[in-house]
Design an enzyme around this catalytic site. Structure first.
Site, PDB file in Angstrom:
ATOM      1  N   GLU A   1       5.401  10.272  13.077  1.00 49.34           N
ATOM      2  CA  GLU A   1       5.425   9.155  12.359  1.00 49.34           C
ATOM      3  C   GLU A   1       5.734  10.189  10.916  1.00 49.34           C
ATOM      4  OE1 GLU A   1       2.013   6.082   9.846  1.00 49.34           O
ATOM      5  OE2 GLU A   1       2.329   6.836  12.092  1.00 49.34           O
TER       6      GLU A   1
ATOM      7  N   GLU B   1       0.916  -1.375  -0.477  1.00 55.20           N
ATOM      8  CA  GLU B   1       0.189  -0.049  -0.230  1.00 55.20           C
ATOM      9  C   GLU B   1       1.004   0.739  -0.300  1.00 55.20           C
ATOM     10  OE1 GLU B   1      -3.414   2.149   2.811  1.00 55.20           O
ATOM     11  OE2 GLU B   1      -3.424  -0.466   2.611  1.00 55.20           O
TER      12      GLU B   1
ATOM     13  N   GLU C   1     -10.414   4.905   9.228  1.00 54.32           N
ATOM     14  CA  GLU C   1     -10.499   4.488   7.401  1.00 54.32           C
ATOM     15  C   GLU C   1     -11.045   2.890   7.531  1.00 54.32           C
ATOM     16  OE1 GLU C   1      -7.250   6.919   5.445  1.00 54.32           O
ATOM     17  OE2 GLU C   1      -6.743   5.147   6.259  1.00 54.32           O
TER      18      GLU C   1
ATOM     19  N   ASP D   1      -2.576  14.505   6.472  1.00 48.51           N
ATOM     20  CA  ASP D   1      -2.563  13.051   6.212  1.00 48.51           C
ATOM     21  C   ASP D   1      -0.945  12.654   5.412  1.00 48.51           C
ATOM     22  OD1 ASP D   1      -1.977  10.508   5.330  1.00 48.51           O
ATOM     23  OD2 ASP D   1      -3.044  10.423   3.986  1.00 48.51           O
TER      24      ASP D   1
ATOM     25  N   GLU E   1       3.859   9.237  -1.406  1.00 46.30           N
ATOM     26  CA  GLU E   1       2.605   9.075  -0.998  1.00 46.30           C
ATOM     27  C   GLU E   1       1.815  10.342  -2.099  1.00 46.30           C
ATOM     28  OE1 GLU E   1      -2.019   8.500   0.182  1.00 46.30           O
ATOM     29  OE2 GLU E   1      -0.469   7.865   1.733  1.00 46.30           O
TER      30      GLU E   1
ATOM     31  N   LYS F   1      -3.100   0.331  14.685  1.00 50.63           N
ATOM     32  CA  LYS F   1      -4.174   1.211  13.308  1.00 50.63           C
ATOM     33  C   LYS F   1      -5.490   0.885  14.157  1.00 50.63           C
ATOM     34  CE  LYS F   1      -5.827   3.594   8.999  1.00 50.63           C
ATOM     35  NZ  LYS F   1      -5.490   3.236   7.872  1.00 50.63           N
TER      36      LYS F   1
END
Length: 721
Positions: A404, A184, A308, A382, A410, A304
């Protein structure tokens, strides 16, 4: 005939030379090329011609093997192994337990902790030596890599007095790798974990992966996706994971797993995953006991939850502390930890998604067990090309917070763009939270200085894949490298990191290093300019997040759309997060809040993040906002073209294979930059009703053309955007 033979021989010789200079990038920054400066070459050989390196553990053996490989390849030298320094040029390496010489340096050993090391030049009785000393094998390994780096970068081995120890305790890569080997947000091929061949087959790439990580001080890896599959916790996969852990262990790397919160239901047969249910607690205890039978030094879980669509404690009416503490209790006897991600937002869109993580986690400060660390993204949305630092940093003084970052690009062009991320990382680390007054930087929050936390961590979402060069783009390697170096020491500069990476990865030739380093240092700002200038954010196309999509307005929920964030209308553009809007500024300490609350004092690069601004607002440059926006988009494209010109001048200074690869990728980036510029300006022009002046390169297509562009089967996704 003789002439033909000579011609063939010459041709074959030339072909051999070309092949010898080819480099596919697999060796990363551990190329260990022969030192070409003759004076340095001879000096280095004289400095390390003898070796005293007793290696009685897997880690010390790995360190010794690395040292011997590096010296052989760079100096054509196999140091004579001796038991005592009889002449000058002796290299001594070891711990206090393996070397009496090292044991004599108690002050240094006391200062460096478990993972630090010292490298010292000493002279006695007319004999000179170099000592690499540490308290543990891991420290020696890190010291060996540093000595080899000094040689790779043409550094001096004279008068060495290096004392190094990591600022952050846990320095991890997070792999978003799935069990089917898709990744991903992975843009460099499939997963390097060949689950169908494990545990019997250990790909040599796993060892090179461990070497590369150890060379920059990374000491942990989470091998499965945060959007977890519960099968990762079954016996079949634990056996496979154990084989990886065994491979990484000599290089000082612990293995962690992402735990799917609903695993007790999905693979345990329970009817609930409620963290306060006794049956659920027992299931997790038994599972953790099982894991440690396979991996005695298992690091713990990354989770997590309630984000989402992922299940979590809120599914059962509990809070994040309830869920994290349940796992912490069963890991504590083994010294395992829980890394609980703060990236949360529910299915009901709040007034401002940027506020939600703070709103959920701030009230829980002080409620987490001592072996829980809350993992917070660098910004509140994000991994955008630019975000202000996350307001949670400094807001939870009783709770250790981990940083993080996303190393994989991305939102920054995948592995198609040259974007050096160290300036982005540093921008966050150096931001001042004012949690305890001026100087309370984010770096001091995460390294434990500010509140005295001993459990400290940093995580980077990996950009590694099965591509031969690991990261898809040759310069993607620099982001892996920079992340590791900053995880070890957040105070390092982007410039210094780029310099050593270029020297190790390409050449020590200053005529290459200086211009290419400038490309790297400017590249993040270049990308921001042609994608999301002045604080714009979240304007990518749907699904894959590659191309522009400022017009996206229907994506299943408002906060998945672009229009939710830029809020362009006839009056202006930008998200009002000031005290007259969503009041997200209130989540910062007063000194930061007050600066962000007013248009006049908000940094220009974050203006539209915090304010909805009139198209005709006069910017500090004297131009209107519209013209400033136009200038930034055009400057971004111009900068990519400048990058191309500079790179073309590098022909012949490095191997042709990587030169051509970067050249072609820059062509993709230039075309993409034009698409971003034209798409965004033509779209925003429908609101501003203002022209792109005649002096600018005009868009070559209309807005409808750009809206119809599709990015089919983008890597890192599961279909069409």
């Amino acid at each position: 005939m003789r002439r033909k033979i000579c011609y063939v021989i010459a041709l074959l010789g030339l072909l051999h030379l070309v092949q010898a200079k080819a480099d596919n990038g697999y060796r990363l920054w551990l190329r260990y090329e022969r030192v070409t400066d003759n004076a340095l070459y001879n000096n280095y050989r004289q400095s390390v011609k003898q070796l005293i390196f007793p290696a009685n553990s897997p880690t010390l053996k790995a360190a010794k093997a690395e040292l011997q490989t590096g010296l052989l390849q760079m100096l054509n030298l196999q140091p004579a192994e001796v038991s005592s320094a009889t002449t000058s040029g002796t290299l001594v390496a070891g711990t206090a337990l393996t070397s009496k010489t090292v044991a004599g340096y108690q002050a240094q050993l006391k200062a460096i902790g478990d993972e630090g090391y010292f490298i010292k030049s000493v002279a006695a009785n007319g004999k000179s030596s170099i000592i690499i000393g540490a308290n543990t094998g891991k420290g020696v390994l890190y010291g060996v890599f540093n000595l080899l780096k000094l040689i790779q970068t043409n550094g001096s081995l004279q008068q060495l007095n290096v004392i190094e120890s990591p600022k952050i305790k846990l320095r991890l890569l997070n792999h978003w790798d799935n069990l089917d080997r898709t990744v991903e947000r992975g843009y460099a091929g499939s997963s390097i974990w060949k689950w169908h061949k494990l545990p019997q087959y250990i790909d040599p790439r796993y060892i090179d992966y461990a070497r590369a990580n150890a060379s920059i001080g990374i000491n942990g890896t989470v091998v499965n996706n945060v959007n977890a599959n519960a099968l990762s916790l079954t016996k079949d996969y634990l056996i496979k994971v154990a084989a990886l852990a065994n491979t990484f262990r000599p290089y000082g790397i612990k293995l962690y797993l992402t735990a799917r919160f609903s695993a007790p239901v999905e693979i345990g047969g329970l009817k609930t995953a409620d963290p306060l249910d006794a049956g659920v607690q027992k299931w997790w205890k038994d599972k953790v006991d099982e894991i440690y039978t396979y991996i005695p030094d298992f690091g713990g879980f990354l989770v997590k939850a309630n984000s989402e669509g992922q299940p979590g404690p809120q599914t059962y009416g509990r809070n994040h502390a309830d869920g994290a503490n349940m796992l912490a209790d069963v890991l504590k006897p083994y010294n395992g930890i829980v890394m609980w991600r703060a990236f949360v937002y529910d299915d009901k869109v709040p007034d401002d998604r940027a506020k939600q993580a703070y709103n959920e986690f701030k009230p829980l400060d002080g409620q987490f067990k001592s072996n829980v660390i809350v993992q917070v993204k660098n910004g509140a949305i994000d991994f955008q090309p630019r975000e202000p630092f996350h307001p949670l940093f400094g807001a939870m003084p009783k709770t250790p917070l981990a940083m993080e970052y996303q190393i994989t690009q991305e939102y920054l062009g995948f592995s198609n763009y040259l974007v050096y991320l160290a300036p982005l990382f540093k921008e966050t680390l150096d931001s001042d939270t004012y949690a305890k007054g001026k100087g309370s930087t984010v770096a001091k929050v995460i390294d434990g200085q500010l509140e005295g936390h001993s459990l400290t961590a940093i995580a980077g979402v990996s950009n590694i894949g099965s591509d031969v060069n690991w990261t898809g783009h040759p310069f993607g390697q620099a982001n892996w490298y920079a992340y590791g170096r900053l995880a070890w020491n957040p105070n390092l500069s982007s410039d210094a990191i780029a310099d050593e990476w270029l020297r190790m990865t390409f050449t020590n030739d200053a005529s290459f290093i200086n211009p290419v380093k400038q490309i790297m240092l400017n590249s993040r700002e270049t990308a921001v300019n042609f994608m999301t200038p002045l604080g714009l954010h979240h304007m990518m196309s749907m699904g894959g997040h590659y191309g522009p999509g400022p017009w996206v307005s229907n994506a299943g929920r408002p906060d998945w759309t672009s229009v939710y964030y830029h809020k362009a209308d006839s009056a202006g553009i930008g998200f009002n997060r000031s005290s007259t809007g969503s009041n997200a500024v209130a989540q910062y300490y007063p000194e930061v809040r007050n600066r962000f609350d007013k248009i006049e004092t908000t940094p220009q690069e974050l203006l539209l993040w915090f304010h909805h601004v009139s198209w005709n607002y006069t910017m500090p440059s004297g131009k209107t906002l519209w013209m400033e926006l136009v200038d930034h988009y055009y400057a971004g494209v111009d900068s990519v073209r400048s990058m191309q010109k500079t790179w073309n001048l590098m022909h012949g200074k490095i191997d042709n294979s990587r030169f051509e690869e970067v050249k072609q990728l820059l062509q993709i980036q230039e075309q993409s930059a034009v698409t971003w510029r034209n798409s965004c300006l033509l779209y925003f022009q429908t609101f501003s009703k203002q022209p792109i002046l005649a002096g600018y390169e005009q868009p070559d297509h209309d807005l409808a053309y750009y809206k119809n562009i599709q990015y089919l089967f983008a890597p890192g996704t599961h279909g069409v955007q």
